[in-house]
Design an enzyme around this catalytic site. Structure first.
Site, short mmCIF file in Angstrom:
data_model
loop_
_atom_site.label_atom_id
_atom_site.label_comp_id
_atom_site.label_asym_id
_atom_site.label_seq_id
_atom_site.Cartn_x
_atom_site.Cartn_y
_atom_site.Cartn_z
N GLY A 172 30.65 -10.19 -40.69
CA GLY A 172 30.27 -8.91 -40.10
C GLY A 172 31.04 -8.63 -38.82
N GLY A 173 30.44 -7.88 -37.90
CA GLY A 173 31.13 -7.47 -36.69
C GLY A 173 31.66 -8.62 -35.87
N ARG A 204 33.07 -7.41 -48.53
CA ARG A 204 33.42 -7.41 -47.10
C ARG A 204 34.18 -8.68 -46.74
NH1 ARG A 204 28.68 -6.72 -42.74
NH2 ARG A 204 27.97 -8.68 -43.68
N LYS A 228 29.29 -0.48 -31.68
CA LYS A 228 30.62 -1.00 -31.35
C LYS A 228 31.74 -0.24 -32.07
CE LYS A 228 29.30 -5.81 -30.39
NZ LYS A 228 29.51 -7.22 -30.82
N ASN A 268 33.34 -3.94 -27.60
CA ASN A 268 32.12 -4.22 -26.85
C ASN A 268 32.31 -3.98 -25.36
OD1 ASN A 268 33.55 -6.50 -26.12
ND2 ASN A 268 32.16 -7.95 -27.12
#
Length: 200
Positions: free
Chosen positions: A65-66, A92, A2, A23
């Site tokens: 995360g993503g 993160r 992605k 995406n």
């Protein structure tokens, strides 16, 4: 892929640009590529379609995360009052919280523990729960019947987290509706029905 795909595009929707992840991509008339990301869109639309309120709510989100990044931005954009963000990668999580907070200053977002005390909604945006024997992604002992619990995992359809939440009396939502609404948004993005195509 992605992130790699996003960086191959010359332009993007804001929701893809802010997480630098795509995406879906489509070719523009000039031959360049345009990126979009429907993770958060599908998630928010699915919640709303099933009568779950977002605006003014306090939300625990496990996973930065993503997909989690897209969800956090879209929850803040949809008017969430507070987001408690947690991730095994605390750096993160901290970076994401700072970015979302700058983009949507009316939403209080901070990194915290994976426990839902004081929250209206708890969301699992991690892969934890896909496999038998996985630990629970959050402290279910702190859930109360007035809370809503959401899991973005599609298989199994009912994760151990959702089973535990149902046993407590929480409202629950599985992952499949998020994908269904992503597909709907993607079909519009790609103009599957040909509404914007020239004929003749």
């Amino acid at each position: 892929y992605k992130v790699a795909v996003y960086h191959k595009c010359s332009a993007a929707h804001d929701r893809a640009a802010r997480v630098e992840s795509a995406n879906s991509v489509r070719r523009l008339p000039d031959g360049s590529w345009y990126a979009d990301n429907f993770d958060g869109v599908g998630f928010i639309d699915a919640l709303k379609a099933n009568g779950h309120q977002i605006a003014g709510r306090r939300i625990l989100q496990v996973g930065a995360g993503g997909a989690g990044a897209s969800l956090a931005y879209c929850l803040a954009e949809a008017g969430a009052d507070e987001i408690r963000l947690t991730d095994i990668d605390t750096v993160r999580a901290g970076k994401l919280a700072a970015l979302v907070g700058r983009a949507f200053p009316k939403c209080r977002i901070q990194v915290g523990e994976a426990e839902p005390s004081g929250m209206h909604m708890a969301i699992n945006a991690t892969p934890v729960g896909m496999h038998a024997g996985d630990p629970l992604p959050l402290d279910v002992s702190r859930l109360t019947p007035d809370m809503t619990v959401v899991d973005i995992i599609m298989e199994p359809a009912e994760t151990a987290l959702l089973r535990a939440a149902k046993g407590i009396g929480c409202r629950v939502q599985p992952g499949r509706p998020m994908m269904d609404f992503q597909v709907r948004a993607m079909s519009e993005f790609f103009d599957i029905e040909g509404k914007d195509r020239g004929h003749g």
